[in-house]
Design an enzyme around this catalytic site. Structure first.
Site, mmCIF file in Angstrom:
data_model
loop_
_atom_site.group_PDB
_atom_site.id
_atom_site.type_symbol
_atom_site.label_atom_id
_atom_site.label_comp_id
_atom_site.label_asym_id
_atom_site.label_seq_id
_atom_site.Cartn_x
_atom_site.Cartn_y
_atom_site.Cartn_z
ATOM 1 N N TYR A 37 0.998 -1.139 0.162
ATOM 2 C CA TYR A 37 0.057 0.066 0.061
ATOM 3 C C TYR A 37 0.732 1.117 -0.105
ATOM 4 C CZ TYR A 37 -3.842 -3.008 1.438
ATOM 5 O OH TYR A 37 -4.719 -4.091 1.448
ATOM 6 N N PRO B 170 -15.814 -4.194 2.043
ATOM 7 C CA PRO B 170 -17.429 -4.650 2.362
ATOM 8 C C PRO B 170 -18.488 -3.741 1.847
ATOM 9 C CG PRO B 170 -16.381 -3.856 4.243
ATOM 10 C CD PRO B 170 -15.124 -3.990 3.337
#
Length: 340
Positions: free
Chosen positions: A60, A208
């Site tokens: 990341y 999600p």
């Protein structure tokens, strides 16, 4: 907001954490720029909401997310369950990276991550992607050796198939599996989740809320050119208008239940996991405190059966795969994605 705790995994390698975690990819600019000071302020806000589970990865921002987390954790490391990942080489960017899971690479990268995070151990260390050129047994064996060395307390797999999870678990206990799971992304349900339920492995859903698609703030007309989502089929011009129409239906259901759309997406996930016998700790990511509070509202909400059924039907109508390369994710390798 009171946030309950839960346990991922079983036996001596189980991990107690908050029922909701923070996914720190957003701190590396994947969805738009964010300053270090704003990142620290956001992490403070999340901590005040009783979140103790922080998730990052060495890829990341080429270590930037780990570095920022390390600064935040400098005087409070033991307050948090800290997870990171290894197994993706940077390459030429999204869609042009490669998975790497050989033992030498794993043992080399843990020390870089620990240095950036300013800690002597991780609570959970994942293989970020399964390396097609390295047996899963070798990768899991190397992760297990890091537990023995005291650098890692438990291990996990990300985007592994049901069969790969079982093979890895036979080498060293897997505490958690991390893969994408949402109202719109359901391919982990046929094989991955039943394997986790059978073996007592926790599950950590990433994205999600569909990379921000399942929210009240998503605007299909306002995706920045540098936004990472431009690389994913759901957000491509040929698919986005159709998927935005599906989003409108989710928003209507959320409005009827007096919930933010993101909160409904999380509530659906917890309820679906309970029905499948899997313990989950989702790790949504955001750059704003307001968005976080909308997410957290869904942790302990019961969704009526009629709404669950209506939401269940939407996944089959989504246009495009969830990944730019189906082979990169578990469902693609299990033949569950259209181009898998």
């Amino acid at each position: 907001m009171t946030l309950r705790s839960l346990t991922l995994g079983t036996g001596s390698h189980q991990l107690e954490t908050s029922a909701l975690g923070y996914g720190a990819m957003s701190l590396a600019g994947a969805y738009g720029a964010i300053t270090e000071s704003d990142s620290i302020a956001l992490l403070e806000h999340v901590a005040q909401r009783e979140v103790t589970f922080l998730d990052t990865a060495n890829i990341y921002g080429d270590g930037e997310s780990e570095r920022v987390l390390g600064k935040f954790l400098k005087h409070r490391r033991e307050e948090f369950v800290l997870a990171s990942k290894v197994g993706i080489e940077k390459g030429a960017g999204v869609g042009k990276r490669r998975a790497r899971g050989d033992a030498a690479y794993i043992k080399e990268q843990i020390d870089h991550s620990l240095r950036r995070l300013g800690t002597d151990h991780l609570d959970l260390y994942y293989l970020h992607r399964v390396d097609p050129e390295t047996p899963i047994e070798e990768s899991v064996g190397a992760l297990g050796e890091l537990v023995t060395a005291g650098k890692v307390r438990s291990i996990g797999l990300s985007e592994a198939t049901g069969e790969e999870i079982a093979r890895g678990h036979a080498v060293f206990p897997i505490t958690a599996v991390q893969s994408e799971w949402s109202i719109f992304a359901r391919d982990v349900e046929p094989h991955v989740l039943p394997t986790c339920a059978r073996l007592g492995i926790g599950f950590v859903p990433y994205s999600p809320v569909g990379r921000g698609l399942l929210t009240d703030s998503f605007d299909p007309q306002a995706l920045p050119a540098e936004d990472i989502r431009q690389n994913f089929p759901w957000f491509m011009p040929e698919n986005l208008p159709h998927n935005a129409a599906l989003l409108a239906r989710v928003r209507d259901i959320a409005t009827g239940l007096e919930l933010p759309t993101a909160g409904l997406a999380l509530a659906w996930l917890y309820q679906q996991a309970a029905a499948l016998g899997v313990q989950i700790a989702p790790i949504p990511g955001t750059r704003t405190a307001g968005h976080w509070d909308q997410l957290q509202r869904g942790v302990d909400v019961q969704v009526p059966g009629e709404a669950m059924a209506e939401l269940d039907a939407l996944a089959g109508q989504v246009s495009g795969d969830r990944s730019f390369d189906p082979r990169w994710v578990s469902g693609g390798r299990e033949g569950l994605l259209p181009r898998g």
